[in-house]
Scaffold this motif. Structure first.
Motif, PDB file in Angstrom:
ATOM      1  N   VAL A   1       8.275 -35.583  38.361  1.00 24.56           N
ATOM      2  CA  VAL A   1       9.758 -37.125  38.538  1.00 24.56           C
ATOM      3  C   VAL A   1      11.284 -36.167  38.440  1.00 24.56           C
ATOM      4  O   VAL A   1      11.185 -34.345  37.854  1.00 24.56           O
ATOM      5  N   ALA A   2      11.960 -36.031  39.404  1.00 22.51           N
ATOM      6  CA  ALA A   2      13.248 -35.277  39.634  1.00 22.51           C
ATOM      7  C   ALA A   2      15.078 -36.498  40.218  1.00 22.51           C
ATOM      8  O   ALA A   2      14.821 -37.839  40.597  1.00 22.51           O
TER       9      ALA A   2
ATOM     10  N   SER B   1      17.677 -31.889  37.441  1.00 22.72           N
ATOM     11  CA  SER B   1      16.129 -31.885  36.311  1.00 22.72           C
ATOM     12  C   SER B   1      15.289 -32.254  37.123  1.00 22.72           C
ATOM     13  O   SER B   1      15.157 -33.425  38.150  1.00 22.72           O
ATOM     14  N   VAL B   2      13.769 -31.778  37.446  1.00 24.20           N
ATOM     15  CA  VAL B   2      12.603 -31.911  37.354  1.00 24.20           C
ATOM     16  C   VAL B   2      11.610 -32.084  36.041  1.00 24.20           C
ATOM     17  O   VAL B   2      11.623 -30.927  35.680  1.00 24.20           O
ATOM     18  N   GLU B   3      10.765 -32.919  36.192  1.00 22.50           N
ATOM     19  CA  GLU B   3       9.935 -33.374  35.089  1.00 22.50           C
ATOM     20  C   GLU B   3       8.806 -33.473  35.771  1.00 22.50           C
ATOM     21  O   GLU B   3       8.699 -34.144  36.656  1.00 22.50           O
ATOM     22  N   LEU B   4       7.877 -32.613  34.899  1.00 24.93           N
ATOM     23  CA  LEU B   4       6.974 -32.023  35.820  1.00 24.93           C
ATOM     24  C   LEU B   4       5.193 -32.907  34.361  1.00 24.93           C
ATOM     25  O   LEU B   4       5.488 -31.769  33.021  1.00 24.93           O
ATOM     26  N   ARG B   5       4.544 -33.200  35.140  1.00 27.46           N
ATOM     27  CA  ARG B   5       3.740 -33.597  34.373  1.00 27.46           C
ATOM     28  C   ARG B   5       2.148 -32.695  35.089  1.00 27.46           C
ATOM     29  O   ARG B   5       1.549 -33.087  35.563  1.00 27.46           O
ATOM     30  N   HIS B   6       1.516 -31.778  34.002  1.00 21.26           N
ATOM     31  CA  HIS B   6       0.460 -31.330  34.375  1.00 21.26           C
ATOM     32  C   HIS B   6      -0.889 -31.778  34.203  1.00 21.26           C
ATOM     33  O   HIS B   6      -1.342 -32.837  33.480  1.00 21.26           O
TER      34      HIS B   6
ATOM     35  N   VAL C   1       5.241 -29.313  45.145  1.00 23.85           N
ATOM     36  CA  VAL C   1       5.897 -29.286  43.688  1.00 23.85           C
ATOM     37  C   VAL C   1       7.948 -29.999  44.833  1.00 23.85           C
ATOM     38  O   VAL C   1       7.916 -30.675  44.568  1.00 23.85           O
ATOM     39  N   VAL C   2       7.734 -28.429  44.950  1.00 25.33           N
ATOM     40  CA  VAL C   2       9.837 -29.016  45.584  1.00 25.33           C
ATOM     41  C   VAL C   2       9.296 -30.122  45.827  1.00 25.33           C
ATOM     42  O   VAL C   2       9.985 -31.362  46.631  1.00 25.33           O
ATOM     43  N   ASP C   3       8.309 -30.404  47.642  1.00 22.17           N
ATOM     44  CA  ASP C   3       7.877 -31.346  48.023  1.00 22.17           C
ATOM     45  C   ASP C   3       8.226 -32.539  47.394  1.00 22.17           C
ATOM     46  O   ASP C   3       8.648 -33.650  47.811  1.00 22.17           O
ATOM     47  N   ALA C   4       6.891 -32.822  46.530  1.00 24.80           N
ATOM     48  CA  ALA C   4       6.974 -34.432  45.243  1.00 24.80           C
ATOM     49  C   ALA C   4       8.812 -33.872  44.818  1.00 24.80           C
ATOM     50  O   ALA C   4       8.918 -35.438  44.678  1.00 24.80           O
TER      51      ALA C   4
ATOM     52  N   ALA D   1      10.743 -41.863  40.917  1.00 19.39           N
ATOM     53  CA  ALA D   1       9.942 -42.456  40.409  1.00 19.39           C
ATOM     54  C   ALA D   1       9.236 -41.294  40.387  1.00 19.39           C
ATOM     55  O   ALA D   1       9.254 -40.170  41.098  1.00 19.39           O
ATOM     56  N   ALA D   2       8.054 -41.455  39.619  1.00 25.94           N
ATOM     57  CA  ALA D   2       7.052 -40.761  40.062  1.00 25.94           C
ATOM     58  C   ALA D   2       6.083 -40.015  41.096  1.00 25.94           C
ATOM     59  O   ALA D   2       5.320 -41.319  41.371  1.00 25.94           O
ATOM     60  N   VAL D   3       6.304 -39.503  41.447  1.00 26.67           N
ATOM     61  CA  VAL D   3       5.156 -38.902  42.385  1.00 26.67           C
ATOM     62  C   VAL D   3       4.448 -37.389  42.691  1.00 26.67           C
ATOM     63  O   VAL D   3       4.707 -36.885  42.086  1.00 26.67           O
ATOM     64  N   PRO D   4       3.063 -38.323  42.862  1.00 27.38           N
ATOM     65  CA  PRO D   4       2.394 -37.030  42.702  1.00 27.38           C
ATOM     66  C   PRO D   4       1.882 -35.875  43.596  1.00 27.38           C
ATOM     67  O   PRO D   4       2.509 -36.600  44.493  1.00 27.38           O
ATOM     68  N   VAL D   5       1.134 -34.722  43.161  1.00 26.00           N
ATOM     69  CA  VAL D   5       1.069 -34.050  43.834  1.00 26.00           C
ATOM     70  C   VAL D   5       0.071 -33.885  44.440  1.00 26.00           C
ATOM     71  O   VAL D   5      -1.227 -33.386  44.070  1.00 26.00           O
ATOM     72  N   PRO D   6      -0.246 -33.498  45.869  1.00 26.90           N
ATOM     73  CA  PRO D   6      -1.886 -33.013  46.009  1.00 26.90           C
ATOM     74  C   PRO D   6      -2.531 -32.395  45.782  1.00 26.90           C
ATOM     75  O   PRO D   6      -1.545 -31.110  45.809  1.00 26.90           O
ATOM     76  N   ALA D   7      -3.248 -32.265  45.294  1.00 30.62           N
ATOM     77  CA  ALA D   7      -4.530 -31.167  45.381  1.00 30.62           C
ATOM     78  C   ALA D   7      -4.345 -29.867  45.693  1.00 30.62           C
ATOM     79  O   ALA D   7      -4.529 -30.388  46.990  1.00 30.62           O
TER      80      ALA D   7
END
Length: 331
Positions: free
Chosen positions: A191-192, A210-215, A312-315, A325-331
């Motif tokens: 989320v950014a 701000s950039v929020e990551l869920r690992h 992650v930057v792309d997301a 909105a929350a955007v998934p990061v492809p594996a």
């Protein structure tokens, strides 16, 4: 014992970070040459190095190519160097998108040459100590990370053009995104937000994000940063919270404060580059890369690390475009 010949290193680009790379390569005994579309005579004279006529002439003369040019040029220069069998050190971000970064990494793997994304913060002693202590379980199970990075900001226009490969998150906060990946593993979603938002892809300082990551491990990361305008001091912070304690570092409170002129351009770029500190992280980074080339061992930063940070930057930019909105990061 046969003494190895010095590495021949060519650096393309003579901007703010070039002096730090030249200093670091000369510290490991490399023979250096530079090339730049701008006039690199002062830099060449300062370090006593030759100037190649152009990038192609430089690639022809060296074993290792350092790409220190604006991000949109990385793909072309890297592929040209790789096609000639040269190892590549590429300033972060590795490319303007994860797909492009993977193209570079795949080309290097296919050619049997080394690719080193220059994520220098992994070589700052304070950050390395925190990573080692987290990995050792000193603070128990890692639960959250909080990082920040802010300063005056660059003065060159392309940095503020997101469509041309610039951008606050892509160029500055990617340092802390890489740290989050190093400490807490792959990111599942992002989320950014950015204030003020870009207008037709262009930014103006002051700007914050701000950039929020869920690992994937359940750890959460919050990254804040900004280009704050002329005169703003450069400052970074990191806080790692675990089930049994907290580890923290604040560059403003460090016993050995950053030297304003240590990034290599007599202080002109101190507002946006991670400043040199007494532990010489830029030299440590290049020494690691040089040893990896000499021995074949992995470096602290891998091509996969460079790709993951750009993903992650792309997301993050996709999240901004989607209103946070929350955007998934492809594996």
């Amino acid at each position: 014992m046969v003494e190895q010949a010095p590495l021949r290193v060519g650096l393309i680009g003579a901007g703010g970070i070039a002096a730090a790379h030249l200093d670091a390569w000369q510290a490991v005994g490399a023979d250096c040459v530079i090339s730049s579309r701008s006039r690199p005579e002062a830099l060449a004279a300062r370090f006593g190095v030759a100037i190649a006529e152009d990038a192609e002439a430089l690639i022809d003369r060296v074993d290792v190519v350092g790409i220190l040019t604006p991000t949109p040029t990385h793909l072309d220069l890297a592929l040209r160097a790789i096609a000639r069998g040269r190892h590549v050190v590429c300033e972060k971000p590795l490319a303007t998108s994860a797909a492009t970064a993977r193209t570079i990494a795949d080309a290097a793997a296919d050619a049997g040459v080394r690719l080193f994304p220059a994520h220098v913060v992994r070589y700052f002693a304070a950050y390395r100590r925190i990573q080692e202590q987290v990995a050792a379980g000193t603070i128990g199970a890692l639960r959250s990370l909080r990082l920040s990075r802010a300063g005056a900001g660059p003065t060159t226009a392309w940095f503020y053009d997101e469509g041309a490969g610039g951008g606050l998150i892509r160029d500055l906060l990617i340092h802390d995104i890489d740290q989050a990946l190093w400490l807490a593993g792959p990111v599942a979603s992002v989320v950014a937000r950015q204030d003020p938002p870009s207008v037709d892809g262009r930014l103006s300082a002051p700007v914050t994000a701000s950039v929020e990551l869920r690992h994937g491990t359940g750890v959460t990361t919050r990254i804040d940063g900004g280009w704050l305008g002329e005169g703003a001091p450069f400052r970074t912070t990191i806080e790692a919270t675990g089930s049994a304690g907290v580890l923290a570092h604040d560059s403003a409170a460090a016993e050995a404060p950053a030297r304003a002129d240590a990034s290599g351009a007599d202080g002109a770029d101190a507002g946006y580059l991670p400043p040199q500190t007494e532990d010489h992280p830029y030299r440590a980074q290049i020494a690691d890369f040089a040893e990896a080339i000499r021995t074949g061992r992995p470096a602290r930063v891998t091509p996969a690390d460079g790709i993951a940070a750009v993903a992650v930057v792309d997301a993050a930019y996709a999240s901004i475009a989607a209103g946070g909105a929350a955007v998934p990061v492809p594996a």
